[in-house]
Design a protein around this motif. Sequence first.
Motif, PDB file in Angstrom:
ATOM      1  N   LEU A 187      26.686 -39.930  33.051  1.00 27.91           N
ATOM      2  CA  LEU A 187      27.112 -38.590  32.638  1.00 27.91           C
ATOM      3  C   LEU A 187      28.034 -38.665  31.430  1.00 27.91           C
ATOM      4  O   LEU A 187      27.950 -37.836  30.518  1.00 27.91           O
ATOM      5  CB  LEU A 187      27.829 -37.887  33.794  1.00 27.91           C
ATOM      6  CG  LEU A 187      26.966 -37.289  34.902  1.00 27.91           C
ATOM      7  CD1 LEU A 187      27.840 -36.544  35.899  1.00 27.91           C
ATOM      8  CD2 LEU A 187      25.895 -36.355  34.348  1.00 27.91           C
ATOM      9  N   HIS A 241      26.560 -43.291  38.252  1.00 32.18           N
ATOM     10  CA  HIS A 241      26.400 -41.858  37.961  1.00 32.18           C
ATOM     11  C   HIS A 241      27.379 -41.365  36.902  1.00 32.18           C
ATOM     12  O   HIS A 241      26.971 -40.746  35.904  1.00 32.18           O
ATOM     13  CB  HIS A 241      26.575 -41.070  39.259  1.00 32.18           C
ATOM     14  CG  HIS A 241      26.607 -39.581  39.088  1.00 32.18           C
ATOM     15  ND1 HIS A 241      25.510 -38.854  38.682  1.00 32.18           N
ATOM     16  CD2 HIS A 241      27.620 -38.686  39.268  1.00 32.18           C
ATOM     17  CE1 HIS A 241      25.837 -37.567  38.610  1.00 32.18           C
ATOM     18  NE2 HIS A 241      27.100 -37.434  38.962  1.00 32.18           N
ATOM     19  N   HIS A 291      32.106 -33.325  31.788  1.00 32.68           N
ATOM     20  CA  HIS A 291      31.252 -33.902  32.821  1.00 32.68           C
ATOM     21  C   HIS A 291      30.479 -32.811  33.563  1.00 32.68           C
ATOM     22  O   HIS A 291      29.314 -33.022  33.935  1.00 32.68           O
ATOM     23  CB  HIS A 291      32.098 -34.733  33.792  1.00 32.68           C
ATOM     24  CG  HIS A 291      32.470 -36.078  33.256  1.00 32.68           C
ATOM     25  ND1 HIS A 291      33.546 -36.270  32.431  1.00 32.68           N
ATOM     26  CD2 HIS A 291      31.880 -37.301  33.404  1.00 32.68           C
ATOM     27  CE1 HIS A 291      33.626 -37.546  32.096  1.00 32.68           C
ATOM     28  NE2 HIS A 291      32.631 -38.196  32.667  1.00 32.68           N
ATOM     29  N   ALA A 299      27.644 -31.929  31.190  1.00 33.79           N
ATOM     30  CA  ALA A 299      26.585 -32.931  31.186  1.00 33.79           C
ATOM     31  C   ALA A 299      25.723 -32.818  32.440  1.00 33.79           C
ATOM     32  O   ALA A 299      24.491 -32.894  32.374  1.00 33.79           O
ATOM     33  CB  ALA A 299      27.189 -34.330  31.076  1.00 33.79           C
ATOM     34  N   PHE A 300      26.366 -32.619  33.579  1.00 31.35           N
ATOM     35  CA  PHE A 300      25.614 -32.511  34.837  1.00 31.35           C
ATOM     36  C   PHE A 300      24.735 -31.258  34.833  1.00 31.35           C
ATOM     37  O   PHE A 300      23.574 -31.293  35.253  1.00 31.35           O
ATOM     38  CB  PHE A 300      26.574 -32.476  36.017  1.00 31.35           C
ATOM     39  CG  PHE A 300      25.894 -32.471  37.352  1.00 31.35           C
ATOM     40  CD1 PHE A 300      25.283 -33.615  37.843  1.00 31.35           C
ATOM     41  CD2 PHE A 300      25.847 -31.316  38.116  1.00 31.35           C
ATOM     42  CE1 PHE A 300      24.644 -33.608  39.074  1.00 31.35           C
ATOM     43  CE2 PHE A 300      25.208 -31.301  39.352  1.00 31.35           C
ATOM     44  CZ  PHE A 300      24.602 -32.458  39.833  1.00 31.35           C
ATOM     45  N   TYR A 323      19.644 -39.342  30.896  1.00 30.15           N
ATOM     46  CA  TYR A 323      20.448 -39.718  32.065  1.00 30.15           C
ATOM     47  C   TYR A 323      19.708 -40.720  32.943  1.00 30.15           C
ATOM     48  O   TYR A 323      20.285 -41.735  33.373  1.00 30.15           O
ATOM     49  CB  TYR A 323      20.793 -38.461  32.864  1.00 30.15           C
ATOM     50  CG  TYR A 323      21.388 -38.727  34.226  1.00 30.15           C
ATOM     51  CD1 TYR A 323      22.747 -38.993  34.382  1.00 30.15           C
ATOM     52  CD2 TYR A 323      20.577 -38.716  35.368  1.00 30.15           C
ATOM     53  CE1 TYR A 323      23.288 -39.250  35.634  1.00 30.15           C
ATOM     54  CE2 TYR A 323      21.107 -38.966  36.621  1.00 30.15           C
ATOM     55  CZ  TYR A 323      22.462 -39.228  36.747  1.00 30.15           C
ATOM     56  OH  TYR A 323      22.990 -39.480  37.999  1.00 30.15           O
TER      57      TYR A 323
END
Length: 210
Positions: free
Chosen positions: A171, A167, A140, A143-144, A157
């Motif tokens: 993600l 959110h 995660h 991904a962020f 996204y």
Amino acid sequence: MMKRAGRRRNIEADAERLQRLFRREVAHQVPLAEEAMGKQAAALLLQLDAACEAVADLGQATEEAFRAHPDAPIMLSFPGTGAQIGAPILAEIGDDRTRFAIAGGLKAYASAAPITRASGKRHYVGRRFVKNNRLNHVGHLWAFASLGGSSGADAHYRRRRAGGDWHMQALRHLFNRMLGQLHHCLLARVPFDEAIAFPSEPQAAVTATA
């Protein structure tokens, strides 16, 4: 001290505010108690300094070991992946490429792919609870971080968010997509390619902003 801690903005204003706070009159303990509390605080600060130094040394050693690994150039080609994210991902998936014959196995291991159950007219799709927690957590973060390094990842996204995902769902879906790409790149021994990973996302981004 604030500059050493990484602060870059409003340093002078914050320094003046803190000085005013520390110079205010406050309630006091008896002198002996205050002296004892001061010594305790100083001892705790020494422990904190030692812990911070140990963390910095461990981070440097981790980065050196990771960059020496033959898979490091491929993993570092992915957006949002530095040594501190790439190293734990590599540590959790290992370097035995026969461990996960297909990308779906790796995705399930990381809980990036949903679990599906069907019985008669009932159909359930949800997230997995049995997973590698360390890989799931760093995934995660990965991904962020990729949102700022890949226009395709950012568009993917935003498209998921516009479609109703909250959110963390968006993600997790992005992590699932990136993990599949990583599995392919490691097996094929090729670096990340934005055009292959997100072939339709730039058009989706244009449509969303039109």
